[in-house]
Structure formats: structure tokens, C-alpha cells
Design a protein around this motif. Sequence first.
Motif, PDB file in Angstrom:
ATOM      1  N   GLY A 205      26.328 -26.760  39.351  1.00  0.00           N
ATOM      2  CA  GLY A 205      25.454 -25.832  38.651  1.00  0.00           C
ATOM      3  C   GLY A 205      24.255 -25.339  39.429  1.00  0.00           C
ATOM      4  O   GLY A 205      23.398 -24.655  38.869  1.00  0.00           O
ATOM      5  N   ILE A 206      24.179 -25.666  40.714  1.00  0.00           N
ATOM      6  CA  ILE A 206      23.028 -25.267  41.525  1.00  0.00           C
ATOM      7  C   ILE A 206      23.424 -24.119  42.446  1.00  0.00           C
ATOM      8  O   ILE A 206      24.452 -24.177  43.117  1.00  0.00           O
ATOM      9  N   ARG A 207      22.600 -23.085  42.470  1.00  0.00           N
ATOM     10  CA  ARG A 207      22.797 -21.988  43.416  1.00  0.00           C
ATOM     11  C   ARG A 207      21.621 -21.926  44.372  1.00  0.00           C
ATOM     12  O   ARG A 207      20.469 -22.107  43.965  1.00  0.00           O
ATOM     13  N   ALA A 208      21.909 -21.664  45.647  1.00  0.00           N
ATOM     14  CA  ALA A 208      20.867 -21.518  46.667  1.00  0.00           C
ATOM     15  C   ALA A 208      21.121 -20.237  47.452  1.00  0.00           C
ATOM     16  O   ALA A 208      22.211 -20.042  47.998  1.00  0.00           O
ATOM     17  N   ASN A 209      20.133 -19.376  47.485  1.00  0.00           N
ATOM     18  CA  ASN A 209      20.215 -18.117  48.217  1.00  0.00           C
ATOM     19  C   ASN A 209      18.881 -17.864  48.917  1.00  0.00           C
ATOM     20  O   ASN A 209      17.899 -18.568  48.674  1.00  0.00           O
ATOM     21  N   ALA A 210      18.859 -16.850  49.757  1.00  0.00           N
ATOM     22  CA  ALA A 210      17.626 -16.506  50.470  1.00  0.00           C
ATOM     23  C   ALA A 210      17.526 -15.002  50.624  1.00  0.00           C
ATOM     24  O   ALA A 210      18.539 -14.293  50.680  1.00  0.00           O
ATOM     25  N   VAL A 211      16.306 -14.527  50.690  1.00  0.00           N
ATOM     26  CA  VAL A 211      16.054 -13.164  51.139  1.00  0.00           C
ATOM     27  C   VAL A 211      15.587 -13.227  52.584  1.00  0.00           C
ATOM     28  O   VAL A 211      14.966 -14.204  53.012  1.00  0.00           O
ATOM     29  N   ALA A 212      15.913 -12.174  53.326  1.00  0.00           N
ATOM     30  CA  ALA A 212      15.470 -12.072  54.715  1.00  0.00           C
ATOM     31  C   ALA A 212      14.645 -10.800  54.843  1.00  0.00           C
ATOM     32  O   ALA A 212      15.181  -9.728  55.154  1.00  0.00           O
ATOM     33  N   PRO A 213      13.343 -10.890  54.563  1.00  0.00           N
ATOM     34  CA  PRO A 213      12.514  -9.689  54.616  1.00  0.00           C
ATOM     35  C   PRO A 213      12.398  -9.131  56.029  1.00  0.00           C
ATOM     36  O   PRO A 213      12.353  -9.872  57.015  1.00  0.00           O
ATOM     37  N   GLY A 267      24.761 -19.068  48.373  1.00  0.00           N
ATOM     38  CA  GLY A 267      24.853 -19.190  49.820  1.00  0.00           C
ATOM     39  C   GLY A 267      24.632 -17.900  50.570  1.00  0.00           C
ATOM     40  O   GLY A 267      24.958 -17.800  51.760  1.00  0.00           O
ATOM     41  N   VAL A 268      24.046 -16.902  49.913  1.00  0.00           N
ATOM     42  CA  VAL A 268      23.828 -15.587  50.517  1.00  0.00           C
ATOM     43  C   VAL A 268      22.438 -15.514  51.134  1.00  0.00           C
ATOM     44  O   VAL A 268      21.463 -15.991  50.559  1.00  0.00           O
ATOM     45  N   VAL A 269      22.358 -14.909  52.306  1.00  0.00           N
ATOM     46  CA  VAL A 269      21.072 -14.563  52.919  1.00  0.00           C
ATOM     47  C   VAL A 269      21.010 -13.040  52.903  1.00  0.00           C
ATOM     48  O   VAL A 269      21.711 -12.373  53.663  1.00  0.00           O
ATOM     49  N   LEU A 270      20.194 -12.509  52.014  1.00  0.00           N
ATOM     50  CA  LEU A 270      20.172 -11.079  51.729  1.00  0.00           C
ATOM     51  C   LEU A 270      19.084 -10.376  52.535  1.00  0.00           C
ATOM     52  O   LEU A 270      17.899 -10.581  52.284  1.00  0.00           O
ATOM     53  N   PRO A 271      19.459  -9.537  53.496  1.00  0.00           N
ATOM     54  CA  PRO A 271      18.424  -8.765  54.197  1.00  0.00           C
ATOM     55  C   PRO A 271      17.767  -7.759  53.246  1.00  0.00           C
ATOM     56  O   PRO A 271      18.464  -7.010  52.555  1.00  0.00           O
ATOM     57  N   VAL A 272      16.456  -7.767  53.192  1.00  0.00           N
ATOM     58  CA  VAL A 272      15.700  -6.788  52.427  1.00  0.00           C
ATOM     59  C   VAL A 272      14.765  -6.140  53.433  1.00  0.00           C
ATOM     60  O   VAL A 272      13.580  -6.468  53.526  1.00  0.00           O
ATOM     61  N   ASP A 273      15.347  -5.262  54.209  1.00  0.00           N
ATOM     62  CA  ASP A 273      14.686  -4.822  55.444  1.00  0.00           C
ATOM     63  C   ASP A 273      14.860  -3.345  55.743  1.00  0.00           C
ATOM     64  O   ASP A 273      14.610  -2.898  56.870  1.00  0.00           O
TER      65      ASP A 273
END
Length: 279
Positions: A205-213, A267-273
Motif C-alpha cells: 500500500g505504499i507508493r514512492a515517487n519523485a519530482v525532478a525540478p 517508482g516514477v521520477v517525474l521531470p518538471v523542467d
Amino acid sequence: MTSPTSPTSPASPTGPSSRAVAPVLPQDFTGRTVVVTGAGSGIGRATALAFAARGAGVVVADLDAKAAAETAAFIEANGGAAVTVVGDLGEQDVVDRVVATALDSFHGGTLDVLVNNAGIMDSMSAVADVTDTEWERLLRINLTAPFLLTRAALPHMLDAGRGAIVFTASEAGLRGSAAGAAYTAAKHGIVGLTKSLAVTYRDRGIRANAVAPGGTLTNIRVDLDPAADGPRALGAYMGNVGQPAAADTQADAIVFLASDAARNINGVVLPVDGGWSAV
């Protein structure tokens, strides 16, 4: 030829299918507790305000007591709920206070969302020029502190059977040309930590993601010597940064990744760039 069905309306009962199309889930955090680190300014403040506007009780964690109090005041002035925790998140006792405050302050002892955002910039130093002090400080604040807080929060999320963790990584976590050696190493570490968490706990039940500014308008300081090897070499790549984004642009992405609308994103690293990572 039939016209396409509206994505927010049920399919016509006279068409080939009478199955309704599910609406997009709202980003509603009513009844949930959210911890945001580095919430005294910049991306952290914008993120704390965004969660509060969507009904969350927000723990505003920051090293700067005045800045944390200002963020909490903004939230409360707009009808939201916030508490502050002040201290260095590289210290275990501060981490423990953040978690305890989250569990005690709002909605029945839960910690639903953790946003590991706090961080500092290096001096763009090349490997040969990084001092022990700079290396250890960058790794402690930008990588060890998020690890400590995640480790402290996880047992409570696991007990609840759900939780969302979002990290602020960086364009420097995707490439070697966006910052100095220490910052780049720390942010690559955040990317690895994000993916490790996603794999390990995806069935619990745990989700881990990241943004990459990419370039973002914040008050983060960069003290550098333009003639040093690091800034001189990296300067050639900085023309690709593009137009800096407002902090709330990053906050919108963080809120989305933490929301039920992103319930199958892990598990996504989302570029916000603005496309920098595509150059």
C-alpha cells in the motif's frame, strides 16, 4: 459515425456500450495528514499551501522558525490547518518530533503523505574541489535527512496499509551537468531511494515517487566561483535550462503524485523542467 463520448459523461445507453466512463478522481486530501519538509519557503511552502487548500492537515517542517510560522499562518488565514516543527532533519530527535506531531495533531493518528522536499544547493564544485565539509553537509541534508524521516514514517504507513511518499529530486538526479558533484551525488541517491522504496513496499500500500525540478524560482542560494572548474565546465550546459518555473508548478506535480489520481503511479521520477531533460 458516432461522436466520441465525453470523458466526464456516461456513455450513451443507445451506443455500442452503456458502461459509464469513470471521472478523474479529485485531488482531495480531506481527513489526511501531510508532512512537508522545507515548508518555510519556495517549493515547500507552495506545496504545503496546496495540500492545505485541498483539505489536508499539514505539518510544516523547517529549520527556520520564522519562515515555518509564516507558512502556517498563511494556511490558517485561508481556513486550513497547520502545525510547525522546527529543527535540523539530519538529527534523529527532530525527525522523531516531526512524526509524533503528525500522528498527534490531526486526523486520528495517521501519517498519510510525506513530502521530502528540504534541501540545499552546493557551490557547483567539481570533484577535485569539493571539501569534506561541503560533501558531508550536502549528503546529510539532501539525502540522509530524507532517509531518516522516511524510515521513521514507514512503520505508521505500513500499519495503516497505505501511504504516499514524494521526494524532491532534481534535474541533477537525472544527469551530471546540472549541479556540482556533491549535490548531483545526493540527488542521484534520492532517485535510487525512491525506486528502492517503490519496489520494496508496492504490495503493502505504499507508493514512492519523485519530482525532478528544473530551474525554479525559489530562494535557494548558490555561492560559487565562476572561474572554478565546476562552474566553468557546467556553464556550457546551463543555456538549456529554459524559463524558470514558479514554485507552485512543482507543488502541483507533487500534489498529483501524492493523490489518489496517481494511485497506480509508483517508482516514477517525474521531470518538471519545461523539457530540459529532453534536450
